[in-house]
Motif scaffolding. Sequence first.
Motif, mmCIF file in Angstrom:
data_model
loop_
_atom_site.group_PDB
_atom_site.id
_atom_site.type_symbol
_atom_site.label_atom_id
_atom_site.label_comp_id
_atom_site.label_asym_id
_atom_site.label_seq_id
_atom_site.Cartn_x
_atom_site.Cartn_y
_atom_site.Cartn_z
ATOM 1 N N ALA A 350 17.362 -7.388 -7.969
ATOM 2 C CA ALA A 350 17.326 -6.087 -7.299
ATOM 3 C C ALA A 350 16.076 -5.306 -7.696
ATOM 4 O O ALA A 350 15.435 -4.663 -6.853
ATOM 5 N N ASP A 351 15.722 -5.362 -8.967
ATOM 6 C CA ASP A 351 14.518 -4.670 -9.421
ATOM 7 C C ASP A 351 13.260 -5.352 -8.882
ATOM 8 O O ASP A 351 12.273 -4.682 -8.538
ATOM 9 N N GLN A 352 13.292 -6.673 -8.823
ATOM 10 C CA GLN A 352 12.151 -7.384 -8.253
ATOM 11 C C GLN A 352 11.963 -7.011 -6.784
ATOM 12 O O GLN A 352 10.828 -6.811 -6.324
ATOM 13 N N ALA A 353 13.066 -6.887 -6.049
ATOM 14 C CA ALA A 353 12.968 -6.508 -4.634
ATOM 15 C C ALA A 353 12.387 -5.110 -4.503
ATOM 16 O O ALA A 353 11.586 -4.838 -3.598
ATOM 17 N N ARG A 354 12.777 -4.208 -5.387
ATOM 18 C CA ARG A 354 12.245 -2.842 -5.349
ATOM 19 C C ARG A 354 10.740 -2.849 -5.576
ATOM 20 O O ARG A 354 9.980 -2.155 -4.886
ATOM 21 N N LEU A 355 10.277 -3.672 -6.524
ATOM 22 C CA LEU A 355 8.843 -3.750 -6.798
ATOM 23 C C LEU A 355 8.104 -4.482 -5.686
ATOM 24 O O LEU A 355 6.972 -4.141 -5.349
ATOM 25 N N LYS A 356 8.742 -5.494 -5.109
ATOM 26 C CA LYS A 356 8.089 -6.242 -4.024
ATOM 27 C C LYS A 356 7.996 -5.430 -2.743
ATOM 28 O O LYS A 356 7.216 -5.758 -1.839
ATOM 29 N N ALA A 357 8.784 -4.366 -2.638
ATOM 30 C CA ALA A 357 8.728 -3.520 -1.443
ATOM 31 C C ALA A 357 7.428 -2.729 -1.386
ATOM 32 O O ALA A 357 7.053 -2.227 -0.328
ATOM 33 N N ARG A 358 6.736 -2.613 -2.503
ATOM 34 C CA ARG A 358 5.469 -1.897 -2.513
ATOM 35 C C ARG A 358 4.391 -2.770 -1.866
ATOM 36 O O ARG A 358 4.347 -3.976 -2.082
ATOM 37 N N GLN A 359 3.518 -2.124 -1.096
ATOM 38 C CA GLN A 359 2.441 -2.886 -0.451
ATOM 39 C C GLN A 359 1.427 -3.357 -1.482
ATOM 40 O O GLN A 359 0.884 -4.440 -1.360
ATOM 41 N N GLY A 360 1.133 -2.525 -2.512
ATOM 42 C CA GLY A 360 0.344 -3.019 -3.630
ATOM 43 C C GLY A 360 -1.015 -2.393 -3.796
ATOM 44 O O GLY A 360 -1.206 -1.188 -3.600
ATOM 45 N N VAL A 361 -1.986 -3.234 -4.144
ATOM 46 C CA VAL A 361 -3.336 -2.790 -4.500
ATOM 47 C C VAL A 361 -4.353 -3.476 -3.586
ATOM 48 O O VAL A 361 -4.041 -4.433 -2.890
ATOM 49 N N ARG A 362 -5.572 -2.973 -3.609
ATOM 50 C CA ARG A 362 -6.589 -3.484 -2.684
ATOM 51 C C ARG A 362 -6.997 -4.914 -3.032
ATOM 52 O O ARG A 362 -6.956 -5.334 -4.179
ATOM 53 N N TYR A 363 -7.390 -5.625 -1.997
ATOM 54 C CA TYR A 363 -7.989 -6.954 -2.132
ATOM 55 C C TYR A 363 -9.291 -6.851 -2.925
ATOM 56 O O TYR A 363 -9.971 -5.804 -2.905
ATOM 57 N N GLY A 364 -9.675 -7.940 -3.559
ATOM 58 C CA GLY A 364 -10.966 -7.966 -4.227
ATOM 59 C C GLY A 364 -12.127 -7.808 -3.266
ATOM 60 O O GLY A 364 -13.206 -7.374 -3.648
ATOM 61 N N ALA A 365 -11.903 -8.146 -1.988
ATOM 62 C CA ALA A 365 -12.961 -8.046 -0.971
ATOM 63 C C ALA A 365 -13.042 -6.664 -0.340
ATOM 64 O O ALA A 365 -13.914 -6.422 0.492
ATOM 65 N N LEU A 366 -12.142 -5.763 -0.722
ATOM 66 C CA LEU A 366 -12.121 -4.407 -0.172
ATOM 67 C C LEU A 366 -12.650 -3.440 -1.220
ATOM 68 O O LEU A 366 -12.210 -3.456 -2.368
#
Length: 540
Positions: A350-366
């Motif tokens: 359940a906690d992993q799903a909550r964290l995976k719901a975040r889109q995250g951080v920029r690509y290295g190419a961005l």
Amino acid sequence: MTTEDSADIAPRRPANFQPLTPLGALERAALVHPDRVAVIHGASSTDYATLYARTRRLASAIAAAGVQPGAVVSTLLFNTPPMIEAHFGVPMGGYVLNAINTRLSAEEIAYILDHAPSELILCDAALVPLLAEALGRMVAPKPQVVTWCDPTEPVEHRLGVGYEAFLAGGDPDHAWCPPDDEWDSISLNYTSGTTGRPKGVLYHHRGASLLAQGNLLHARLAEPPVYLWTLPMFHCNGWCFPWSIVMAGGTQVCLRQVRAEAMWEMITRHRVTLMCGAPIVMATLLQPETLPRLDHRLTFWTAAAPPTEAILAAMAEVGIEVVHVYGLTEVYGPAVINEWLPEWSALPVADQARLKARQGVRYGALEALDVLDPATLVPVPRDGETMGEVMFRGNVVMKGYHRDPAASERALGAGWFRSGDLAVCHPDGRIQLRDRAKDIIISGGENISSIEVENALAAHPAVALAAVIGVADEKWGERPIAHVELREDAEASEAELIAHVRDRLAHFKAPRAVIFGELPKTSTGKIQKFALRNAAEPQD
């Protein structure tokens, strides 16, 4: 140091500067791994030497057909070998690749071909009737048609010349040239717009090269991957993976249609290591009652909607790692990744799903990604609560919208690409979407413009007002629901209105349900979509 000695005036030379492009990756792969399998389709396979020769034949044949460099060459193809070949052969000739969504209606395809007139189109035989109808609706000059007959399919519709005959007229040693300028357009991708008409997003060689390399980095493709095509290549050029996999010297496994049995057959037979798609692809993959437990590593990249707790648990059970990415057509596909920390894997699902719901951080190419106040362009607090607009800046942001300078200025003029997506930023810098300012509904990985569907509903004589919203759906991520206010003394059924929309738009854009009644409005008469969304959300 004199001015003449300054390093700042060192000129660019052919020895130290070449325009970036992903195309040279195929030349390298053919030189280094000529006998390695590059493409698999059904019982046939193509090695890198042959693939390189076929792409050069394609570039040469297009030129022989009288197509001028810089012209648009379109495709209406499934995830099959000619689509991979087009991603190299078309730009090798200096042409701009326009991969058209095969799920669109004839009217929508005609609009695209009118908006970006193509001198030539490559079409799958099964889609010839659809293309023929689209050509009949066109205003612009019609393109030359080249038809590919898939040897794994019984369909024999033909229009124009056959693909293999067309290639036979090309030179396998064609001396193609990289672009003179890395800013030159490599492809044109149409995406749903807020006004209901799709916009043509222009990619340059530089961005395609950098995003393709970014895929290599974030997918950790140290070993040659075996990639299964479950993501349509007409979506952001398959997130640039046709170029990425060749850069890695990997194998691309073609798949015409996403079906559970076909996917598992390919995964187990070819030991697939990477695949991408919307949540619906994962749901389809998990349909069979009895699922194998993989004895090799397989990673699944998903976007459009965050994976649910149930999906994550089921995918882990069969041995598939899920990676959540986010992007838009305007940023070449995935430009944000939910970069997983090792310690998170020990947390409850359940906690992993909550964290995976975040889109995250920029690509290295961005170069830059932030959540900004749309009025002041100041970053919002990193508190996980304050909403702002997701904005991008860097070399993997589009050139602009084809033949739409006003929309390009609105999107890019402030020094950032304004996505229209609303999000929060967490204390660790990871972003998480909260809403879509553009009213785009993402269902099964397909973008649906709510305004486009509303316009189709409004064309029905019984409809006074219509509002379309997306509601959460376990299978599709989102599904469109229509709220309709009928004209006085008029009648229409749910089935009638859904059929009305399906006659005018691609079937996946039609609402799954219609709710009748007076629509909530502001004092000025504007429909309050937020009230409809709030009413549709499950109450605690």
